[in-house]
Design a protein around this motif. Structure first.
Motif, mmCIF file in Angstrom:
data_model
loop_
_atom_site.group_PDB
_atom_site.id
_atom_site.type_symbol
_atom_site.label_atom_id
_atom_site.label_comp_id
_atom_site.label_asym_id
_atom_site.label_seq_id
_atom_site.Cartn_x
_atom_site.Cartn_y
_atom_site.Cartn_z
ATOM 1 N N VAL A 16 -44.313 15.209 -55.967
ATOM 2 C CA VAL A 16 -43.466 15.929 -55.018
ATOM 3 C C VAL A 16 -42.048 15.369 -55.002
ATOM 4 O O VAL A 16 -41.077 16.102 -54.764
ATOM 5 N N PHE A 17 -41.886 14.069 -55.282
ATOM 6 C CA PHE A 17 -40.561 13.454 -55.290
ATOM 7 C C PHE A 17 -40.040 13.232 -56.704
ATOM 8 O O PHE A 17 -38.929 12.736 -56.877
ATOM 9 N N ALA A 18 -40.837 13.573 -57.704
ATOM 10 C CA ALA A 18 -40.425 13.405 -59.099
ATOM 11 C C ALA A 18 -39.740 14.655 -59.634
ATOM 12 O O ALA A 18 -39.298 14.667 -60.789
ATOM 13 N N ALA A 19 -39.655 15.693 -58.816
ATOM 14 C CA ALA A 19 -39.043 16.951 -59.237
ATOM 15 C C ALA A 19 -37.795 17.239 -58.402
ATOM 16 O O ALA A 19 -37.679 16.787 -57.261
ATOM 17 N N LYS A 20 -36.863 17.998 -58.971
ATOM 18 C CA LYS A 20 -35.705 18.475 -58.221
ATOM 19 C C LYS A 20 -36.171 19.566 -57.255
ATOM 20 O O LYS A 20 -37.105 20.304 -57.532
ATOM 21 N N HIS A 21 -35.483 19.662 -56.123
ATOM 22 C CA HIS A 21 -35.887 20.627 -55.103
ATOM 23 C C HIS A 21 -34.669 21.282 -54.472
ATOM 24 O O HIS A 21 -33.568 20.715 -54.458
ATOM 25 N N THR A 22 -34.886 22.453 -53.904
ATOM 26 C CA THR A 22 -34.058 22.945 -52.818
ATOM 27 C C THR A 22 -34.732 22.494 -51.531
ATOM 28 O O THR A 22 -35.885 22.025 -51.543
ATOM 29 N N LEU A 23 -34.042 22.661 -50.414
ATOM 30 C CA LEU A 23 -34.648 22.255 -49.152
ATOM 31 C C LEU A 23 -35.895 23.091 -48.861
ATOM 32 O O LEU A 23 -36.900 22.576 -48.357
ATOM 33 N N GLN A 24 -35.858 24.380 -49.220
ATOM 34 C CA GLN A 24 -37.002 25.246 -48.951
ATOM 35 C C GLN A 24 -38.196 24.886 -49.821
ATOM 36 O O GLN A 24 -39.333 24.869 -49.347
ATOM 37 N N SER A 25 -37.974 24.591 -51.088
ATOM 38 C CA SER A 25 -39.104 24.249 -51.952
ATOM 39 C C SER A 25 -39.726 22.919 -51.543
ATOM 40 O O SER A 25 -40.950 22.749 -51.607
ATOM 41 N N LEU A 26 -38.899 21.976 -51.093
ATOM 42 C CA LEU A 26 -39.429 20.698 -50.624
ATOM 43 C C LEU A 26 -40.209 20.890 -49.324
ATOM 44 O O LEU A 26 -41.286 20.301 -49.132
ATOM 45 N N LYS A 27 -39.686 21.730 -48.438
ATOM 46 C CA LYS A 27 -40.383 22.034 -47.188
ATOM 47 C C LYS A 27 -41.750 22.660 -47.467
ATOM 48 O O LYS A 27 -42.764 22.276 -46.857
ATOM 49 N N THR A 28 -41.795 23.594 -48.403
ATOM 50 C CA THR A 28 -43.053 24.256 -48.756
ATOM 51 C C THR A 28 -44.058 23.260 -49.324
ATOM 52 O O THR A 28 -45.246 23.291 -48.977
ATOM 53 N N ALA A 29 -43.589 22.348 -50.170
ATOM 54 C CA ALA A 29 -44.483 21.346 -50.768
ATOM 55 C C ALA A 29 -45.065 20.425 -49.700
ATOM 56 O O ALA A 29 -46.273 20.118 -49.716
ATOM 57 N N CYS A 30 -44.245 19.992 -48.752
ATOM 58 C CA CYS A 30 -44.733 19.105 -47.686
ATOM 59 C C CYS A 30 -45.703 19.839 -46.773
ATOM 60 O O CYS A 30 -46.723 19.270 -46.333
ATOM 61 N N GLN A 31 -45.414 21.100 -46.468
ATOM 62 C CA GLN A 31 -46.317 21.888 -45.633
ATOM 63 C C GLN A 31 -47.677 22.065 -46.304
ATOM 64 O O GLN A 31 -48.718 22.009 -45.650
ATOM 65 N N GLN A 32 -47.675 22.254 -47.625
ATOM 66 C CA GLN A 32 -48.933 22.416 -48.350
ATOM 67 C C GLN A 32 -49.771 21.145 -48.301
ATOM 68 O O GLN A 32 -50.997 21.187 -48.124
ATOM 69 N N ILE A 33 -49.115 19.997 -48.441
ATOM 70 C CA ILE A 33 -49.830 18.719 -48.372
ATOM 71 C C ILE A 33 -50.456 18.541 -46.990
ATOM 72 O O ILE A 33 -51.627 18.156 -46.861
ATOM 73 N N GLU A 34 -49.697 18.842 -45.939
ATOM 74 C CA GLU A 34 -50.228 18.688 -44.579
ATOM 75 C C GLU A 34 -51.381 19.658 -44.328
ATOM 76 O O GLU A 34 -52.393 19.289 -43.717
ATOM 77 N N THR A 35 -51.241 20.899 -44.798
ATOM 78 C CA THR A 35 -52.311 21.884 -44.629
ATOM 79 C C THR A 35 -53.586 21.440 -45.348
ATOM 80 O O THR A 35 -54.691 21.520 -44.803
ATOM 81 N N ASP A 36 -53.427 20.923 -46.560
ATOM 82 C CA ASP A 36 -54.589 20.484 -47.330
ATOM 83 C C ASP A 36 -55.218 19.227 -46.726
ATOM 84 O O ASP A 36 -56.437 19.042 -46.801
ATOM 85 N N PHE A 37 -54.402 18.378 -46.122
ATOM 86 C CA PHE A 37 -54.957 17.207 -45.437
ATOM 87 C C PHE A 37 -55.799 17.641 -44.241
ATOM 88 O O PHE A 37 -56.871 17.071 -43.978
#
Length: 276
Positions: A150-171
């Motif tokens: 998740v931190f090894a890739a370039k992001h926009t703020l929205q793509s980073l937000k989506t990735a973090c939300q997915q991790i929390e949902t899966d947790f």
């Protein structure tokens, strides 16, 4: 209007300009959470936008300017508030290939960075950017740090937000699943908390973020298991460009310390504030 500015006398300007680990200790009701909540982005925004300040809130705002939290009646530092609730504690009881400590790091990373993004969005509604927030380009952490994907890739703020939300949902799904079920692919256990170096990296590398200082705040650390507290203490004692604050309740009669700072050098690596 219910907040006493006397709490802010416990803080120094260097707590922001030369970030270190700050440990807030106190008995129940001593004001640990209140002090952290003052620095939440929503609180700072409300203070700055309040056009009918009482005498008490004027003193509060003046002190926040002195600490370089506010500048020209706008926040330039803002708190990322993380409550150490039961969802963090129960990770210690998982049996995920003996990687419980790595799982704690992964969930904290998602919560910290997700909260950071929400803070930027709130600030942007009122003060912050002249261009669209999602036009910001967020660089990856350098490969030599071996960051998670998740931190090894370039992001926009929205793509980073989506990735973090997915991790929390899966947790959330994992913590409510039956033993032995596979770990969702978005959850990549890792050996350290990468959110701290990642936010430090963004502050250095993204021009529009350089002026703004995130403050990572963990509340109620005593709610975690001892092994988890020791793990987080080790992580947060590592030097970084952003402040790390921990609030922890004193044990009854102070018969023991719930987090020991033995081996670290006071006023260089950390500072303790006794709110009693």
């Amino acid at each position: 209007n219910l907040y006493s500015p006397i709490f802010l006398e416990q803080l120094r300007e260097e707590d922001f300009s030369a970030p270190k680990l700050i440990v807030l200790r106190g008995s129940p009701g001593s004001g640990k959470s209140s002090l952290l909540r003052l620095f939440e982005t929503s609180t700072l925004v409300a203070l700055c936008r309040n056009q009918s300040n009482s005498g008490e809130s004027e003193v509060l705002i003046t002190r926040l300017h002195d600490l370089r939290v506010l500048e020209n009646n706008q926040p330039i530092a803002f708190g990322i508030y993380i409550h150490c609730d039961s969802s963090l504690r129960v990770i210690n009881n998982l049996d995920v290939e003996n990687a419980n400590d790595k799982m704690l790091n992964t969930l904290l990373d998602a919560r910290i960075v997700g909260s950071y993004i929400r803070s930027l969005e709130l600030l942007n509604q009122h003060f912050l950017f002249s261009s669209k927030l999602d036009e910001l380009q967020l660089p990856a952490l350098p490969a030599e740090l071996l960051p998670p994907k998740v931190f090894a890739a370039k992001h926009t703020l929205q793509s980073l937000k989506t990735a973090c939300q997915q991790i929390e949902t899966d947790f959330a799904a994992l913590l409510n699943s039956f033993p032995g079920e596979p770990t969702p692919p978005s959850i990549q256990p890792h050996t350290r908390i990468f959110a701290v170096p990642y936010l430090s990296h963004l502050k250095r590398e993204v021009a529009k973020l350089r002026k703004f200082l995130p403050i990572l705040m963990l509340d109620d650390l005593h709610e975690l298991y001892d092994v988890q507290r020791k793990q987080l203490k080790t992580e947060f004692l590592q030097r970084a460009a952003i402040p790390r604050w921990i609030a922890i309740r004193k044990h009854v009669y102070e018969l023991e310390e719930l987090i020991s700072l033995d081996g670290a050098k006071g006023d260089r690596d950390f500072r303790e504030v006794d709110l009693d």
